[in-house]
Design a protein around this motif. Structure first.
Motif, PDB file in Angstrom:
ATOM      1  N   ARG A 158       1.400   5.375   8.769  1.00 17.88           N
ATOM      2  CA  ARG A 158       1.058   4.085   9.371  1.00 17.88           C
ATOM      3  C   ARG A 158       2.257   3.143   9.384  1.00 17.88           C
ATOM      4  O   ARG A 158       2.116   1.917   9.301  1.00 17.88           O
ATOM      5  N   ALA A 159       3.450   3.715   9.488  1.00 19.64           N
ATOM      6  CA  ALA A 159       4.668   2.901   9.476  1.00 19.64           C
ATOM      7  C   ALA A 159       4.648   1.893  10.620  1.00 19.64           C
ATOM      8  O   ALA A 159       4.056   2.124  11.671  1.00 19.64           O
ATOM      9  N   ARG A 160       5.272   0.779  10.371  1.00 21.79           N
ATOM     10  CA  ARG A 160       5.390  -0.290  11.364  1.00 21.79           C
ATOM     11  C   ARG A 160       6.855  -0.682  11.467  1.00 21.79           C
ATOM     12  O   ARG A 160       7.663  -0.311  10.629  1.00 21.79           O
ATOM     13  N   ALA A 161       7.174  -1.477  12.482  1.00 21.00           N
ATOM     14  CA  ALA A 161       8.544  -1.950  12.664  1.00 21.00           C
ATOM     15  C   ALA A 161       8.537  -3.435  13.000  1.00 21.00           C
ATOM     16  O   ALA A 161       7.642  -3.933  13.677  1.00 21.00           O
ATOM     17  N   LEU A 162       9.556  -4.109  12.515  1.00 15.99           N
ATOM     18  CA  LEU A 162       9.821  -5.504  12.853  1.00 15.99           C
ATOM     19  C   LEU A 162      11.189  -5.543  13.509  1.00 15.99           C
ATOM     20  O   LEU A 162      12.165  -5.060  12.925  1.00 15.99           O
ATOM     21  N   VAL A 163      11.255  -6.073  14.710  1.00 14.11           N
ATOM     22  CA  VAL A 163      12.527  -6.274  15.393  1.00 14.11           C
ATOM     23  C   VAL A 163      12.899  -7.739  15.203  1.00 14.11           C
ATOM     24  O   VAL A 163      12.159  -8.633  15.611  1.00 14.11           O
ATOM     25  N   LEU A 164      14.016  -7.958  14.555  1.00 16.21           N
ATOM     26  CA  LEU A 164      14.513  -9.307  14.288  1.00 16.21           C
ATOM     27  C   LEU A 164      15.666  -9.553  15.246  1.00 16.21           C
ATOM     28  O   LEU A 164      16.707  -8.886  15.163  1.00 16.21           O
ATOM     29  N   ILE A 165      15.470 -10.483  16.188  1.00 16.41           N
ATOM     30  CA  ILE A 165      16.433 -10.644  17.275  1.00 16.41           C
ATOM     31  C   ILE A 165      16.522 -12.094  17.734  1.00 16.41           C
ATOM     32  O   ILE A 165      15.518 -12.773  17.874  1.00 16.41           O
ATOM     33  N   LEU A 221       9.839   9.109  12.572  1.00 18.74           N
ATOM     34  CA  LEU A 221       9.178   9.055  11.265  1.00 18.74           C
ATOM     35  C   LEU A 221       7.848   9.792  11.311  1.00 18.74           C
ATOM     36  O   LEU A 221       7.498  10.518  10.375  1.00 18.74           O
ATOM     37  N   ASP A 222       7.102   9.632  12.402  1.00 22.59           N
ATOM     38  CA  ASP A 222       5.833  10.354  12.566  1.00 22.59           C
ATOM     39  C   ASP A 222       6.063  11.861  12.579  1.00 22.59           C
ATOM     40  O   ASP A 222       5.332  12.617  11.933  1.00 22.59           O
ATOM     41  N   GLU A 223       7.070  12.287  13.326  1.00 18.13           N
ATOM     42  CA  GLU A 223       7.324  13.723  13.473  1.00 18.13           C
ATOM     43  C   GLU A 223       7.819  14.379  12.182  1.00 18.13           C
ATOM     44  O   GLU A 223       7.634  15.577  11.999  1.00 18.13           O
ATOM     45  N   HIS A 224       8.410  13.591  11.283  1.00 18.47           N
ATOM     46  CA  HIS A 224       8.923  14.129  10.018  1.00 18.47           C
ATOM     47  C   HIS A 224       8.110  13.649   8.818  1.00 18.47           C
ATOM     48  O   HIS A 224       8.579  13.679   7.683  1.00 18.47           O
ATOM     49  N   ARG A 225       6.895  13.201   9.084  1.00 17.33           N
ATOM     50  CA  ARG A 225       6.062  12.581   8.050  1.00 17.33           C
ATOM     51  C   ARG A 225       5.902  13.427   6.796  1.00 17.33           C
ATOM     52  O   ARG A 225       6.084  12.944   5.678  1.00 17.33           O
ATOM     53  N   LEU A 226       5.536  14.684   6.935  1.00 17.32           N
ATOM     54  CA  LEU A 226       5.272  15.523   5.759  1.00 17.32           C
ATOM     55  C   LEU A 226       6.533  15.741   4.926  1.00 17.32           C
ATOM     56  O   LEU A 226       6.483  15.658   3.692  1.00 17.32           O
ATOM     57  N   ASP A 285       0.813  -1.217   0.000  1.00 18.88           N
ATOM     58  CA  ASP A 285       0.000   0.000   0.000  1.00 18.88           C
ATOM     59  C   ASP A 285       0.849   1.270   0.000  1.00 18.88           C
ATOM     60  O   ASP A 285       0.318   2.368   0.118  1.00 18.88           O
ATOM     61  N   GLY A 286       2.164   1.118  -0.125  1.00 21.89           N
ATOM     62  CA  GLY A 286       3.062   2.274  -0.207  1.00 21.89           C
ATOM     63  C   GLY A 286       3.585   2.778   1.121  1.00 21.89           C
ATOM     64  O   GLY A 286       4.346   3.737   1.160  1.00 21.89           O
ATOM     65  N   THR A 287       3.184   2.154   2.219  1.00 18.20           N
ATOM     66  CA  THR A 287       3.671   2.608   3.523  1.00 18.20           C
ATOM     67  C   THR A 287       4.995   1.934   3.866  1.00 18.20           C
ATOM     68  O   THR A 287       5.346   0.889   3.315  1.00 18.20           O
TER      69      THR A 287
END
Length: 173
Positions: A113-120, A96-101, A50-52
Motif C-alpha cells: 500500500r505504498a504511497r508517494a508525495l511529490v514535493l515541487i 515497488l509493487d512488482e518487487h513487493r515480496l 502501520d509499517g508501510t
C-alpha cells in the motif's frame, strides 16, 4: 532553503533528510535504504505508523525550469513539470509493487500500500499566479491521484507550522 532560488534538489533533500516529522505525525521514521529496487533510488523513503512505505520525491522549489501551473482553455491546469514528477513517482510505485515480496523478505518493508508525495515548487516562483490558484490546481489533481499527492514546499512548511502551533497550544507552549 525552500525560498532559495539556487537550491538544487540535492540541497533540498539534504535539508529534509532526518526531518520526517515535517511530513506529519503518521510517520515513524525513515527507511535505512534508498535503493529497494534495481535502478531506482528514492529521495526520502518514509515509514508510516502501520509499517508501510511512503516515498517523497523531491523536485526543485524556486528553481523549476518552468511554471507549476498554466492557463489552458480558460482554466488553470498543472504544468508538464508536475505531470513529469507524478509520472516518475508512479514508476517508483509500480516497481515497488512488482518487487513487493523481495522487499518484504529482504528489508522487512511493506510496499503493498505504498504511497508517494511529490514535493515541487513554491508559489513565489510563479508570482503572476495567486498562491490560492496554485493550491487549488494541486488540490484538484490530488483528488484524481490514488496513491500520489503533490504539494509545494510552502504547503508543506505551512502544514508543519500549523501542526507545531496546534501541538504547542495543546501543551501550553
Amino acid at each position: 532553503m525552500a525560498e532559495d532560488p539556487h537550491a538544487s534538489e540535492h540541497d533540498l533533500q539534504r535539508a529534509l533528510q532526518g526531518q520526517f516529522w515535517i511530513f506529519g505525525g503518521q510517520f515513524a521514521g525513515e527507511a535505512a535504504r534508498r535503493r529497494l529496487v534495481p535502478g531506482d533510488e528514492l529521495d526520502i523513503p518514509l515509514i508510516r505508523g502501520d509499517g508501510t512505505l511512503q516515498i517523497v520525491e523531491i523536485k526543485r522549489s524556486m528553481a523549476l525550469r518552468g511554471p507549476l501551473v498554466k492557463r489552458h482553455r480558460g482554466s488553470w491546469v498543472p504544468s508538464a513539470q508536475i505531470h513529469d514528477a507524478v509520472g516518475q513517482a508512479l514508476n517508483y510505485l509500480v516497481n515497488l509493487d512488482e518487487h513487493r515480496l523481495r522487499i518484504r523478505d529482504q528489508f522487512a518493508l511493506e510496499t503493498r500500500r505504498a504511497r508517494a508525495l511529490v514535493l515541487i515548487g513554491h508559489p513565489a516562483a510563479q508570482p503572476g499566479v495567486p498562491e490560492g490558484t496554485i493550491n487549488e490546481v494541486l488540490r484538484t489533481i490530488n483528488t484524481h491521484l490514488g496513491r500520489i499527492e503533490v504539494l509545494t514546499y510552502k504547503e508543506l512548511l505551512d502544514s508543519a507550522e500549523r501542526s507545531l502551533g496546534a501541538h504547542g497550544m495543546a501543551h501550553g507552549i
